[in-house]
Scaffold this active site. Structure first.
Site, PDB file in Angstrom:
ATOM      1  N   ASP A   1      -2.920  -9.034   7.782  1.00  0.00           N
ATOM      2  CA  ASP A   1      -1.681  -8.828   8.548  1.00  0.00           C
ATOM      3  C   ASP A   1      -1.692  -7.474   9.246  1.00  0.00           C
ATOM      4  O   ASP A   1      -1.006  -7.292  10.260  1.00  0.00           O
ATOM      5  CB  ASP A   1      -0.445  -8.982   7.661  1.00  0.00           C
ATOM      6  CG  ASP A   1      -0.429  -8.031   6.473  1.00  0.00           C
ATOM      7  OD1 ASP A   1      -1.496  -7.592   6.028  1.00  0.00           O
ATOM      8  OD2 ASP A   1       0.675  -7.735   5.972  1.00  0.00           O
TER       9      ASP A   1
ATOM     10  N   GLY B   1      15.476 -11.153  -6.341  1.00  0.00           N
ATOM     11  CA  GLY B   1      16.742 -11.540  -5.724  1.00  0.00           C
ATOM     12  C   GLY B   1      17.488 -10.393  -5.096  1.00  0.00           C
ATOM     13  O   GLY B   1      18.678 -10.531  -4.757  1.00  0.00           O
TER      14      GLY B   1
ATOM     15  N   ASN C   1       2.147   0.124   5.144  1.00  0.00           N
ATOM     16  CA  ASN C   1       2.553  -0.166   3.776  1.00  0.00           C
ATOM     17  C   ASN C   1       3.502  -1.336   3.865  1.00  0.00           C
ATOM     18  O   ASN C   1       4.514  -1.267   4.562  1.00  0.00           O
ATOM     19  CB  ASN C   1       3.261   1.052   3.167  1.00  0.00           C
ATOM     20  CG  ASN C   1       4.077   0.705   1.925  1.00  0.00           C
ATOM     21  OD1 ASN C   1       3.714  -0.183   1.174  1.00  0.00           O
ATOM     22  ND2 ASN C   1       5.176   1.408   1.725  1.00  0.00           N
ATOM     23  N   GLY C   2       3.165  -2.429   3.185  1.00  0.00           N
ATOM     24  CA  GLY C   2       4.064  -3.579   3.191  1.00  0.00           C
ATOM     25  C   GLY C   2       3.329  -4.864   3.492  1.00  0.00           C
ATOM     26  O   GLY C   2       2.116  -4.974   3.316  1.00  0.00           O
ATOM     27  N   GLU C   3       4.100  -5.841   3.946  1.00  0.00           N
ATOM     28  CA  GLU C   3       3.538  -7.135   4.314  1.00  0.00           C
ATOM     29  C   GLU C   3       4.262  -7.667   5.549  1.00  0.00           C
ATOM     30  O   GLU C   3       5.488  -7.538   5.662  1.00  0.00           O
ATOM     31  CB  GLU C   3       3.709  -8.167   3.180  1.00  0.00           C
ATOM     32  CG  GLU C   3       3.061  -7.799   1.860  1.00  0.00           C
ATOM     33  CD  GLU C   3       1.552  -7.866   1.867  1.00  0.00           C
ATOM     34  OE1 GLU C   3       0.980  -8.363   2.866  1.00  0.00           O
ATOM     35  OE2 GLU C   3       0.937  -7.413   0.877  1.00  0.00           O
TER      36      GLU C   3
ATOM     37  N   CYS D   1       0.841  -1.185   0.000  1.00  0.00           N
ATOM     38  CA  CYS D   1       0.000   0.000   0.000  1.00  0.00           C
ATOM     39  C   CYS D   1       0.882   1.243   0.000  1.00  0.00           C
ATOM     40  O   CYS D   1       2.099   1.169  -0.141  1.00  0.00           O
ATOM     41  CB  CYS D   1      -0.892   0.031   1.250  1.00  0.00           C
ATOM     42  SG  CYS D   1      -1.881  -1.455   1.502  1.00  0.00           S
TER      43      CYS D   1
ATOM     44  N   ARG E   1      -4.733   1.284  -0.724  1.00  0.00           N
ATOM     45  CA  ARG E   1      -4.519  -0.153  -0.589  1.00  0.00           C
ATOM     46  C   ARG E   1      -4.402  -0.870  -1.925  1.00  0.00           C
ATOM     47  O   ARG E   1      -5.241  -0.684  -2.821  1.00  0.00           O
ATOM     48  CB  ARG E   1      -5.664  -0.782   0.213  1.00  0.00           C
ATOM     49  CG  ARG E   1      -5.422  -2.263   0.516  1.00  0.00           C
ATOM     50  CD  ARG E   1      -6.559  -2.877   1.289  1.00  0.00           C
ATOM     51  NE  ARG E   1      -6.274  -4.279   1.556  1.00  0.00           N
ATOM     52  CZ  ARG E   1      -7.181  -5.249   1.594  1.00  0.00           C
ATOM     53  NH1 ARG E   1      -8.460  -4.956   1.401  1.00  0.00           N
ATOM     54  NH2 ARG E   1      -6.828  -6.497   1.843  1.00  0.00           N
ATOM     55  N   LEU E   2      -3.355  -1.678  -2.028  1.00  0.00           N
ATOM     56  CA  LEU E   2      -3.247  -2.710  -3.055  1.00  0.00           C
ATOM     57  C   LEU E   2      -3.578  -4.018  -2.354  1.00  0.00           C
ATOM     58  O   LEU E   2      -2.812  -4.496  -1.514  1.00  0.00           O
ATOM     59  CB  LEU E   2      -1.841  -2.751  -3.649  1.00  0.00           C
ATOM     60  CG  LEU E   2      -1.575  -3.828  -4.698  1.00  0.00           C
ATOM     61  CD1 LEU E   2      -2.430  -3.599  -5.945  1.00  0.00           C
ATOM     62  CD2 LEU E   2      -0.096  -3.872  -5.077  1.00  0.00           C
TER      63      LEU E   2
ATOM     64  N   ILE F   1      12.883  -9.402 -19.487  1.00  0.00           N
ATOM     65  CA  ILE F   1      12.924  -8.719 -20.781  1.00  0.00           C
ATOM     66  C   ILE F   1      14.291  -8.979 -21.403  1.00  0.00           C
ATOM     67  O   ILE F   1      15.280  -9.215 -20.699  1.00  0.00           O
ATOM     68  CB  ILE F   1      12.658  -7.209 -20.657  1.00  0.00           C
ATOM     69  CG1 ILE F   1      13.654  -6.540 -19.702  1.00  0.00           C
ATOM     70  CG2 ILE F   1      11.231  -6.941 -20.228  1.00  0.00           C
ATOM     71  CD1 ILE F   1      13.541  -5.019 -19.671  1.00  0.00           C
TER      72      ILE F   1
END
Length: 589
Positions: A99, A361, A74-76, A2, A49-50, A288
């Site tokens: 969460d 990564g 914002n985040g997880e 978010c 929010r996403l 790509i």
């Protein structure tokens, strides 16, 4: 994933609801699915929010039953399932699978000290009406951004600088000290920003804002790690693989489609290989490709995709992405001389057509000495004989963009006088001091972790991903892996000129010898060649534009950089990119 925004006014004055809406709208790309705002007298917290976890039940802000505590993030929080289980059956049990609700319930149960339990990437805002206080918290290494502006009366915050601007009475001007540091680092190092009065909350730090002022504390410090010697390589390898495997497992929790960026390099190949172990269906992977073999990694990505049976999407694109530069700069809010932001945007754009979340990564090079600069510096004759002070300054000089003398030469007379007493080494020196107990390889890597990673390399996947509403997750930056890496002696990371020495040994059985030991390629486009030929006029026009927008520079010295570059006398690719990026920022500021 978010974006958050809000303010705390020490005299109890409130911002208009239209201002709050504008703050959220400025970062709607970070969260196009929903907006939520909580407003009280003299304070507000907002969220764009996403939706990724608990699509139906995860609306933010979360508010306690008594209305006293309000939380946005914002985040997880990747271990939210385990944390919710700890709360189950008690007075602060969770009622959703979100969460963010876990954060609210943990704060109700334990107070702000709960943040040490979190395994995740996050920027959190908590308003406690009972304390008449607001807390702002940033994750351990700065995966998620959080900016603040404090004029002494109102503290304003946002996931991006653009989110704060509608809430400020006066638009901030250019910060010349930050510009000076930008020309050293190729990015603006936190806590500085290019805007005067705007600060980036440092990773692993916490702010408590009250009517009496602000207190800052550091709640996690990677420098606390102490190297362990005399341990068998096999033990290191076993622990590395166990931590990374679990870090990947946790980051597969999602209620929306997910995949991975796959370049075919050792980092992304390892992450995809571990994802494949945990999933019953093929991993969705994205890359790509370019026509120029110097920059094209698509064949290696295809090799990795075939090895792990992924559902691979590759798009061959025109390397000329310079038309994206203004857009990338807009999303970054600050100039970045790193041209790889542009292809990162393109691969994020490609992935977003199929998924909402990707694993990447990022972090592997900074933790385990993966860059040629590490290899080159420690191979220098005489480097082992340097004193501590000489080592620090010499390493710093080796990673600097403009030297102090070159910066002085391109400044106008007035700028040179104003900035004469500022040494960018002073930004780096405290970090060297923090890890004086570490070997020199780890000291160099610690500098990367604290400056390069949060200042540039994590900005890239966050801003370019969020520009298209794509969440990027970074298993290498699980706090257990970071702590493990700085318990590992440096000679297990860089040995006899081999970068990622032990790491490559650990993952070779998974990804194969060819992918583990292939030569590293940078994810970039050949802008230096273009500035000598077909894009020389573009560069010249951007430099002219820079000089027309500001009196900070000496025109003849700036144009001299391009002329020497075009004539092949000196390779000024990186310096020119930094100045072109600055010209784009000046159009947006």
């Amino acid at each position: 994933m978010c974006g958050i925004f809000g303010y705390f006014h020490r005299e109890g004055r409130s911002l208009d609801s239209g201002v709050l809406q504008a703050m959220g709208h400025a970062i709607v790309h970070r969260g196009p699915d929903d907006q939520g705002v909580f407003a009280a007298k003299g304070a507000a917290l907002g969220n764009q929010r996403l939706s990724v976890i608990d699509i139906q039940g995860g609306h933010q802000p979360f508010v306690s039953d008594d209305g006293r505590i309000v939380v946005v993030q914002n985040g997880e929080i990747f271990n939210h399932v385990e944390l919710a289980a700890e709360l189950a059956g008690g007075p602060f049990a969770c009622r959703t699978h979100s969460d963010t609700e876990v954060l609210l319930r943990l704060y109700e149960s334990e107070g702000i000290g709960f943040i040490r339990k979190l395994n995740g990437m996050f920027a959190i805002a908590i308003y406690d009406a009972g304390e008449q206080a607001m807390y702002l918290v940033r994750d351990r290494i700065g995966v998620k951004p959080l900016y603040v502006h404090d004029d002494g009366v109102q503290l304003t915050f946002g996931s991006e600088i653009k989110a704060m601007l509608p809430g400020l009475e006066v638009r901030p001007v250019l910060n010349e000290t930050a510009l000076h540091h930008y020309l050293t680092f190729n990015y603006v190092p936190a806590p500085h920003t290019i805007y005067s009065g705007v600060r980036h909350l440092m990773p692993g730090h916490l702010l408590k804002i009250t009517r009496g002022g602000v207190t800052t504390s550091r709640w996690w410090n990677l420098a606390d790690m102490v190297p362990v010697h005399g341990r068998d390589e096999g033990e290191w390898i076993e622990e590395f693989n166990a931590i990374l495997d679990d870090a990947v497992r946790l980051r597969l929790r999602s209620d929306v489609p997910f995949g991975a960026f796959l370049s075919g390099g050792v980092d992304s190949s390892t992450i995809v290989g571990l994802m494949a172990r945990h999933l019953d269906e093929p991993v969705k992977t994205f890359c790509i490709g370019f026509q120029d073999p110097r920059y094209d990694e698509s064949s290696f990505a295809q090799e990795a995709a075939e090895r792990f049976g992924t559902r691979h999407v590759m798009e061959r694109v025109d390397p000329d992405m310079l038309d994206l530069w203004p857009l990338a700069t807009y999303h970054c809010d600050q100039p970045h001389g790193d041209i790889s932001f542009l292809p990162t945007y393109r691969v994020a754009e490609l992935a977003r057509k199929h998924v909402t979340v990707v694993l990447t990564g990022d972090g592997g090079d900074e933790l385990f000495a993966g860059y040629e600069k590490h290899q080159d510096f420690f191979a220098r004759p005489g480097v082992d004989g340097l004193s501590d002070a000489e080592f620090r300054r010499t390493y710093f000089d080796s990673i600097s963009l403009f030297s102090p003398a070159t910066k002085s030469s391109i400044y106008s007379n007035s700028t040179g006088r104003a900035l004469a007493g500022i040494d960018s080494f002073d930004v780096a020196a405290p970090y060297f001091d923090e890890v004086a107990h570490q070997d020199r390889i780890n000291q160099a890597l610690y500098l990367d972790m604290q400056l390069l990673l949060s200042g540039n390399n994590l900005v890239k996947p966050d801003r370019m991903g969020m520009a298209v509403s794509l969440e990027a997750r970074t298993p290498f930056l699980d706090y257990r892996m970071m702590e493990f890496a700085f318990r590992m002696p440096g000679d297990l990371k860089l040995r006899d000129g081999e970068t990622k020495y032990l790491y490559k040994k650990a993952v070779q059985p998974l990804i194969g010898e060819r992918l583990a030991y292939r030569r590293k390629q940078m994810f970039t486009v050949p802008v230096g060649d273009w500035f000598r030929g077909e894009k020389a006029s573009y560069c010249h026009e951007r430099l002219q534009h820079l000089l027309s927008k500001t009196s900070l520079f000496n025109p003849s010295a700036v144009h001299g950089l391009l002329q020497r570059h075009r004539d092949g006398i000196t390779n000024h690719t990186r310096e020119l990119r930094a100045l072109v990026s600055l010209s784009h920022w000046l159009d947006r500021c």
